[in-house]
Design a protein around this motif. Sequence first.
Motif, mmCIF file in Angstrom:
data_model
loop_
_atom_site.group_PDB
_atom_site.id
_atom_site.type_symbol
_atom_site.label_atom_id
_atom_site.label_comp_id
_atom_site.label_asym_id
_atom_site.label_seq_id
_atom_site.Cartn_x
_atom_site.Cartn_y
_atom_site.Cartn_z
ATOM 1 N N GLU A 38 0.841 -1.193 0.000
ATOM 2 C CA GLU A 38 0.000 0.000 0.000
ATOM 3 C C GLU A 38 0.878 1.246 0.000
ATOM 4 O OE1 GLU A 38 -0.229 -2.232 2.742
ATOM 5 O OE2 GLU A 38 -1.613 -3.467 1.609
ATOM 6 N N PRO A 39 0.378 2.335 -0.605
ATOM 7 C CA PRO A 39 1.129 3.591 -0.558
ATOM 8 C C PRO A 39 1.315 4.061 0.883
ATOM 9 C CG PRO A 39 -0.620 3.708 -2.180
ATOM 10 C CD PRO A 39 -0.817 2.425 -1.417
ATOM 11 N N ASN B 290 4.370 -3.535 -7.474
ATOM 12 C CA ASN B 290 3.188 -3.889 -6.696
ATOM 13 C C ASN B 290 1.956 -4.011 -7.586
ATOM 14 O OD1 ASN B 290 3.227 -1.147 -7.168
ATOM 15 N ND2 ASN B 290 2.655 -0.556 -5.105
ATOM 16 N N SER C 195 5.332 8.763 -6.411
ATOM 17 C CA SER C 195 4.033 8.559 -7.052
ATOM 18 C C SER C 195 3.843 9.351 -8.342
ATOM 19 C CB SER C 195 2.907 8.885 -6.076
ATOM 20 O OG SER C 195 2.991 10.241 -5.668
ATOM 21 N N ARG D 51 8.063 0.030 -6.861
ATOM 22 C CA ARG D 51 6.827 0.009 -6.067
ATOM 23 C C ARG D 51 6.373 1.440 -5.789
ATOM 24 N NH1 ARG D 51 9.550 -4.156 -2.105
ATOM 25 N NH2 ARG D 51 8.954 -6.104 -3.096
ATOM 26 N N GLY D 52 5.075 1.658 -5.927
ATOM 27 C CA GLY D 52 4.516 2.956 -5.609
ATOM 28 C C GLY D 52 4.736 4.017 -6.676
ATOM 29 N N SER E 241 11.353 3.652 -5.726
ATOM 30 C CA SER E 241 10.028 3.347 -5.193
ATOM 31 C C SER E 241 9.407 4.536 -4.460
ATOM 32 C CB SER E 241 10.106 2.144 -4.244
ATOM 33 O OG SER E 241 10.940 2.428 -3.138
ATOM 34 N N TYR E 242 8.079 4.511 -4.447
ATOM 35 C CA TYR E 242 7.260 5.478 -3.727
ATOM 36 C C TYR E 242 7.522 6.919 -4.149
ATOM 37 C CZ TYR E 242 5.780 1.338 -1.529
ATOM 38 O OH TYR E 242 5.275 0.089 -1.355
#
Length: 170
Positions: free
Chosen positions: A62-63, A164, A117, A140-141, A114-115
Amino acid sequence: MSHSPIKWICLSALLCLVGTGCLTQANYQGNTLEAFPEEICGNRHLKTLNLAPTGIVDFPPEPLAITNPNKVSPIPECLCNLTNLRELNISGTFLSGLPDCLPKLQKLEVLDVSYNSELEIDRYGSQLQGLPALKTLNIRGCRYSKEGLEQLKQRMPEVRILHNMESRGF
């Protein structure tokens, strides 16, 4: 008497040694940055650069709400002067793009974006493919399509791509 390069350094000691160009690792993790630390770009020996905002290594699918963000966007072109870089962690740094010169990092083995957005991974397939030593890519993210992820996997079959897609039900 010969001098051996420093193996690891924290941010507080970095300011004293940045001009020497002998650091092999720079860890800005946990420090609040408002911009990319361009003083690091002249260090030709640097192998590991960590600009992640937290101590979390393995993120859940999850974010996350990052409470201590490092805002290093945009990444300057001088990053690509770090030709000995093997690990780059720029996760959770509010990136919206990657520098065009990224393929100059020919020794880069681990890239963690990652992350971020706003980072659209589909736009950077050819740049990522231009990293011949890459072994692990964490996206991811980030933003990417199912088709873009499949193309990336086909172009870079030897690279472990952490994503993800499954956890979001795509």
